[in-house]
Write a protein that holds these residues in place. Structure first.
Motif, PDB file in Angstrom:
ATOM      1  N   ARG A 210     -12.202  85.073  26.752  1.00  0.00           N
ATOM      2  CA  ARG A 210     -12.541  83.911  26.699  1.00  0.00           C
ATOM      3  C   ARG A 210     -12.799  83.172  25.158  1.00  0.00           C
ATOM      4  NH1 ARG A 210     -16.958  80.779  31.240  1.00  0.00           N
ATOM      5  NH2 ARG A 210     -15.277  80.851  33.467  1.00  0.00           N
ATOM      6  N   GLU A 211     -13.533  84.658  24.560  1.00  0.00           N
ATOM      7  CA  GLU A 211     -14.088  84.295  23.417  1.00  0.00           C
ATOM      8  C   GLU A 211     -12.255  84.237  22.768  1.00  0.00           C
ATOM      9  OE1 GLU A 211     -16.410  87.240  20.460  1.00  0.00           O
ATOM     10  OE2 GLU A 211     -15.535  87.791  21.777  1.00  0.00           O
ATOM     11  N   LEU A 212     -11.795  85.053  22.744  1.00  0.00           N
ATOM     12  CA  LEU A 212     -10.122  84.804  21.631  1.00  0.00           C
ATOM     13  C   LEU A 212      -9.233  83.980  22.174  1.00  0.00           C
ATOM     14  CD1 LEU A 212      -8.617  88.286  22.323  1.00  0.00           C
ATOM     15  CD2 LEU A 212      -9.675  87.600  20.426  1.00  0.00           C
ATOM     16  N   THR A 213      -9.614  83.232  22.771  1.00  0.00           N
ATOM     17  CA  THR A 213      -8.844  81.989  23.724  1.00  0.00           C
ATOM     18  C   THR A 213      -9.737  80.963  22.845  1.00  0.00           C
ATOM     19  OG1 THR A 213      -8.300  82.708  26.126  1.00  0.00           O
ATOM     20  CG2 THR A 213      -8.414  80.707  25.086  1.00  0.00           C
ATOM     21  N   GLN A 214     -10.904  80.543  23.217  1.00  0.00           N
ATOM     22  CA  GLN A 214     -11.652  79.821  21.909  1.00  0.00           C
ATOM     23  C   GLN A 214     -11.527  79.901  20.619  1.00  0.00           C
ATOM     24  OE1 GLN A 214     -16.038  80.110  22.786  1.00  0.00           O
ATOM     25  NE2 GLN A 214     -16.323  79.489  20.874  1.00  0.00           N
ATOM     26  N   TYR A 215     -11.583  80.936  19.993  1.00  0.00           N
ATOM     27  CA  TYR A 215     -11.567  81.323  18.341  1.00  0.00           C
ATOM     28  C   TYR A 215      -9.488  81.727  18.622  1.00  0.00           C
ATOM     29  CZ  TYR A 215     -15.622  82.917  17.604  1.00  0.00           C
ATOM     30  OH  TYR A 215     -17.120  82.672  17.773  1.00  0.00           O
ATOM     31  N   GLY A 216      -9.169  80.500  19.461  1.00  0.00           N
ATOM     32  CA  GLY A 216      -7.373  80.273  18.743  1.00  0.00           C
ATOM     33  C   GLY A 216      -6.413  81.444  19.275  1.00  0.00           C
ATOM     34  N   TYR A 217      -7.004  82.609  19.658  1.00  0.00           N
ATOM     35  CA  TYR A 217      -6.024  83.863  20.052  1.00  0.00           C
ATOM     36  C   TYR A 217      -5.449  83.736  21.746  1.00  0.00           C
ATOM     37  CZ  TYR A 217      -7.555  83.620  15.590  1.00  0.00           C
ATOM     38  OH  TYR A 217      -7.655  84.562  13.841  1.00  0.00           O
ATOM     39  N   PRO A 218      -5.002  82.779  22.414  1.00  0.00           N
ATOM     40  CA  PRO A 218      -5.020  83.225  23.578  1.00  0.00           C
ATOM     41  C   PRO A 218      -3.626  84.056  24.088  1.00  0.00           C
ATOM     42  CG  PRO A 218      -3.942  81.382  22.996  1.00  0.00           C
ATOM     43  CD  PRO A 218      -4.747  81.409  21.954  1.00  0.00           C
ATOM     44  N   GLU A 219      -3.169  84.429  22.805  1.00  0.00           N
ATOM     45  CA  GLU A 219      -1.536  84.936  23.024  1.00  0.00           C
ATOM     46  C   GLU A 219      -1.968  86.400  23.190  1.00  0.00           C
ATOM     47  OE1 GLU A 219       3.319  85.863  21.264  1.00  0.00           O
ATOM     48  OE2 GLU A 219       1.732  84.477  20.843  1.00  0.00           O
ATOM     49  N   ASP A 220      -2.923  86.438  22.320  1.00  0.00           N
ATOM     50  CA  ASP A 220      -3.103  88.131  22.022  1.00  0.00           C
ATOM     51  C   ASP A 220      -3.939  88.441  23.497  1.00  0.00           C
ATOM     52  OD1 ASP A 220      -2.851  87.968  19.723  1.00  0.00           O
ATOM     53  OD2 ASP A 220      -5.318  87.807  19.552  1.00  0.00           O
ATOM     54  N   VAL A 221      -4.738  87.678  24.424  1.00  0.00           N
ATOM     55  CA  VAL A 221      -4.989  88.273  25.777  1.00  0.00           C
ATOM     56  C   VAL A 221      -3.516  88.677  26.485  1.00  0.00           C
ATOM     57  CG1 VAL A 221      -6.038  87.401  27.704  1.00  0.00           C
ATOM     58  CG2 VAL A 221      -6.577  87.026  26.086  1.00  0.00           C
ATOM     59  N   ALA A 222      -2.422  87.346  26.619  1.00  0.00           N
ATOM     60  CA  ALA A 222      -1.780  87.137  27.526  1.00  0.00           C
ATOM     61  C   ALA A 222      -0.932  88.997  27.034  1.00  0.00           C
ATOM     62  CB  ALA A 222      -0.616  86.541  27.778  1.00  0.00           C
ATOM     63  N   ILE A 223      -0.351  89.462  26.026  1.00  0.00           N
ATOM     64  CA  ILE A 223      -0.437  90.789  25.638  1.00  0.00           C
ATOM     65  C   ILE A 223      -1.307  91.789  26.132  1.00  0.00           C
ATOM     66  CG2 ILE A 223       0.256  92.715  23.779  1.00  0.00           C
ATOM     67  CD1 ILE A 223       1.117  89.948  21.550  1.00  0.00           C
TER      68      ILE A 223
END
Length: 245
Positions: A210-223
């Protein structure tokens, strides 16, 4: 006599953070920092990029990168076109990078700390957990193996156990297919097994995702959720850099 926290008598152990890495010693130590240091290291390894772990992103890091003729990763929020950061996306999109200094207060710091311990240090994520387990088995049956979940930090500097690192460590230990696990290691395996069919969804829903997505990095979670897609096993060589076997 070994202290009660060392998980002695078991071939496979598990613990958290820099202190756990000091207390629970192993012949092979898997550092697990799913969002995002060890995921970033595996992405780099897939591309043939050697990664130099470093604790601080400051002027000393600049000098360290110059020493090794390496590119210095910048902070995620500072990254511009052509820059590389802790974000695996920027590493995957990089061009002409063969050496990368990757500062990180958690996984990178633990890897550097372990470099003087005499252990063989490997970088493990969900992406390469099975390849890493296969590699460990190839090292022989007498090796004691420990997985260290890096965790995150609260504002006061104390350890914040990060569930994604628990899952990453448990996934690796599960793939080892060993019976001689400490109770702590068994708990990590159970945590992974409980979510294995929902990893992508739950990585987005856990605090780190949620933190990464909130800061605009959802693709990092997908990877980070690319389960078993990497065959790279980054091993720390001479205490300075991760290079894939």
């Amino acid at each position: 006599m070994a202290g009660p926290y060392a998980q002695s008598g078991f071939r496979v152990g598990f613990d958290w953070g820099p202190v756990g890495a000091e207390v629970v010693a192993g012949d092979i130590v898997a550092v697990v920092d799913v969002l995002s240091f060890t995921t970033a290291v595996t992405v780099a390894a897939d591309l043939g990029i050697a990664v130099y772990p470093y604790q601080w992103r400051d002027q000393s890091a600049v000098a360290y990168a110059e020493r090794w003729s390496a590119k210095l990763a910048v902070g995620r929020s500072e990254a511009r076109s052509g820059d590389v950061s802790l974000s695996p996306v920027t590493i995957r999109n990089s061009q002409g990078v063969s050496r990368l200094v990757l500062p990180s207060p958690n996984g990178s710091t633990i890897a550097k700390q372990l470099s003087d311990s005499g252990a063989t240090v490997i970088a493990v994520s969900l992406r390469n957990r099975r390849a890493a387990a296969d590699w460990v088995r190839e090292q022989g049956p007498d090796q004691r193996v420990v997985a260290i979940a890096a965790g995150e930090r609260w504002p006061d500097g104390s350890l914040r156990p990060a569930v994604e690192d628990l899952w990453g460590a448990g996934g690796f230990l599960s793939a080892l297919d060993q019976d001689d696990l400490s109770p702590e290691a068994r708990a990590a395996v159970a945590a992974y097994d409980a979510v294995a069919d929902e990893l992508l969804e739950l990585l987005y829903e856990c605090a780190g995702g949620r933190e990464l997505t909130q800061y605009g990095y959802p693709e990092d979670v997908a990877i980070a959720a690319e389960l078993d897609e990497s065959t790279s096993v980054p091993v720390l060589e001479d205490g300075t850099m991760f290079r894939s076997t």
